[in-house]
Design a protein around this motif. Structure first.
Motif, PDB file in Angstrom:
ATOM      1  N   ASP A 115       0.195   2.693  16.921  1.00  0.00           N
ATOM      2  CA  ASP A 115       1.552   1.354  16.480  1.00  0.00           C
ATOM      3  C   ASP A 115       0.721   0.732  15.493  1.00  0.00           C
ATOM      4  O   ASP A 115       1.716  -0.299  15.957  1.00  0.00           O
ATOM      5  N   GLN A 116      -0.198  -0.057  15.527  1.00  0.00           N
ATOM      6  CA  GLN A 116      -0.559  -0.160  14.345  1.00  0.00           C
ATOM      7  C   GLN A 116      -1.846  -0.126  13.540  1.00  0.00           C
ATOM      8  O   GLN A 116      -1.386   0.739  13.287  1.00  0.00           O
ATOM      9  N   VAL A 117      -1.208  -1.067  11.954  1.00  0.00           N
ATOM     10  CA  VAL A 117      -1.864  -0.676  11.154  1.00  0.00           C
ATOM     11  C   VAL A 117      -3.314  -0.979  10.939  1.00  0.00           C
ATOM     12  O   VAL A 117      -3.346  -2.776  11.419  1.00  0.00           O
ATOM     13  N   TYR A 118      -3.958  -0.387  10.078  1.00  0.00           N
ATOM     14  CA  TYR A 118      -5.418  -1.041  10.174  1.00  0.00           C
ATOM     15  C   TYR A 118      -6.164  -0.482   9.140  1.00  0.00           C
ATOM     16  O   TYR A 118      -5.641   0.409   8.197  1.00  0.00           O
ATOM     17  N   GLY A 119      -6.553  -1.534   8.310  1.00  0.00           N
ATOM     18  CA  GLY A 119      -7.358  -1.593   6.497  1.00  0.00           C
ATOM     19  C   GLY A 119      -8.890  -1.219   6.982  1.00  0.00           C
ATOM     20  O   GLY A 119      -9.389  -1.463   7.179  1.00  0.00           O
ATOM     21  N   TYR A 120      -9.935  -0.332   6.391  1.00  0.00           N
ATOM     22  CA  TYR A 120     -10.980  -0.122   6.481  1.00  0.00           C
ATOM     23  C   TYR A 120     -11.549   0.140   5.091  1.00  0.00           C
ATOM     24  O   TYR A 120     -11.276   1.099   4.456  1.00  0.00           O
TER      25      TYR A 120
ATOM     26  N   ILE B 255       0.559  -0.635   0.260  1.00  0.00           N
ATOM     27  CA  ILE B 255      -0.354  -0.004   0.119  1.00  0.00           C
ATOM     28  C   ILE B 255       0.467   1.345  -0.148  1.00  0.00           C
ATOM     29  O   ILE B 255       0.687   2.415  -1.217  1.00  0.00           O
ATOM     30  N   CYS B 256       1.745   1.506   0.868  1.00  0.00           N
ATOM     31  CA  CYS B 256       2.590   2.635   1.220  1.00  0.00           C
ATOM     32  C   CYS B 256       3.861   2.036   2.348  1.00  0.00           C
ATOM     33  O   CYS B 256       3.857   1.258   2.568  1.00  0.00           O
ATOM     34  N   PRO B 257       5.246   3.350   1.833  1.00  0.00           N
ATOM     35  CA  PRO B 257       5.749   2.535   3.063  1.00  0.00           C
ATOM     36  C   PRO B 257       5.118   2.922   4.275  1.00  0.00           C
ATOM     37  O   PRO B 257       4.152   3.741   4.603  1.00  0.00           O
ATOM     38  N   SER B 258       5.757   2.144   4.753  1.00  0.00           N
ATOM     39  CA  SER B 258       4.717   2.008   6.389  1.00  0.00           C
ATOM     40  C   SER B 258       5.141   3.201   7.221  1.00  0.00           C
ATOM     41  O   SER B 258       4.354   4.140   7.973  1.00  0.00           O
ATOM     42  N   ALA B 259       6.122   4.391   7.081  1.00  0.00           N
ATOM     43  CA  ALA B 259       6.549   5.807   7.517  1.00  0.00           C
ATOM     44  C   ALA B 259       5.284   6.534   7.200  1.00  0.00           C
ATOM     45  O   ALA B 259       5.059   7.561   7.493  1.00  0.00           O
ATOM     46  N   GLN B 260       4.821   6.635   6.099  1.00  0.00           N
ATOM     47  CA  GLN B 260       3.828   7.614   5.697  1.00  0.00           C
ATOM     48  C   GLN B 260       2.450   7.322   6.376  1.00  0.00           C
ATOM     49  O   GLN B 260       1.954   8.129   5.932  1.00  0.00           O
ATOM     50  N   LEU B 261       2.731   6.421   6.915  1.00  0.00           N
ATOM     51  CA  LEU B 261       1.278   6.374   8.027  1.00  0.00           C
ATOM     52  C   LEU B 261       1.601   7.152   9.251  1.00  0.00           C
ATOM     53  O   LEU B 261       2.309   5.696  10.129  1.00  0.00           O
ATOM     54  N   SER B 262       0.596   7.458   9.727  1.00  0.00           N
ATOM     55  CA  SER B 262       1.583   7.946  11.764  1.00  0.00           C
ATOM     56  C   SER B 262       0.143   8.484  12.156  1.00  0.00           C
ATOM     57  O   SER B 262      -0.683   8.358  12.220  1.00  0.00           O
ATOM     58  N   ASN B 263       0.861   7.576  13.616  1.00  0.00           N
ATOM     59  CA  ASN B 263      -0.566   7.512  14.551  1.00  0.00           C
ATOM     60  C   ASN B 263      -1.649   8.422  14.783  1.00  0.00           C
ATOM     61  O   ASN B 263      -1.154   9.571  14.547  1.00  0.00           O
TER      62      ASN B 263
END
Length: 124
Positions: A41-46, A8-16
């Motif tokens: 600190d966890q990723v989620y998708g909806y 989807i994207c680099p992890s660093a692009q999503l911040s809490n």
């Protein structure tokens, strides 16, 4: 069930509590969007669809309340728990958002958020 995972994207692009990353998807037979977030600190998708009236939750990729502790529908103000998608208040209570299977993986070009499409929501 699909065996394909999608970066989807680099992890660093999503911040809490930050902006969501959106992606076009197919849900049942309709074109829709999905969104991916980081919370505690966890990723989620909806699936980006409010259970109340089917409208997208986000306003310019923003899905979190100002406090960053709940997701909020920009159209009707319904609020949802970021880690479960459960409606906490508003016109769609007691429903919940459609969750997507998401993880993070280390790849040669860095850590990425990965979606594992399954069920009624698939990649386009």
């Amino acid at each position: 069930m699909s065996t394909t995972s999608i970066a989807i994207c680099p992890s660093a692009q999503l911040s809490n509590g930050g902006l969501a990353h959106k992606l076009p998807v197919k849900h049942v037979n309709d074109v829709a969007t999905a969104f991916f977030i980081r919370y505690e600190d966890q990723v989620y998708g909806y699936l980006n669809r409010c259970p109340h009236a089917g409208s997208e939750l986000d306003w310019e990729n923003s899905v979190f309340t100002r406090a960053g502790d709940l997701l909020m529908c920009a159209r009707h103000g319904a609020t949802f728990k970021p880690d479960t998608g459960e409606c906490m208040g508003g016109p769609c209570k007691p429903s919940k958002l459609t969750a997507l299977s998401v993880s993070e993986e280390d790849r040669p070009d860095g850590r990425v958020v990965v979606w594992h499409p399954e069920g009624k929501t698939q990649a386009l």
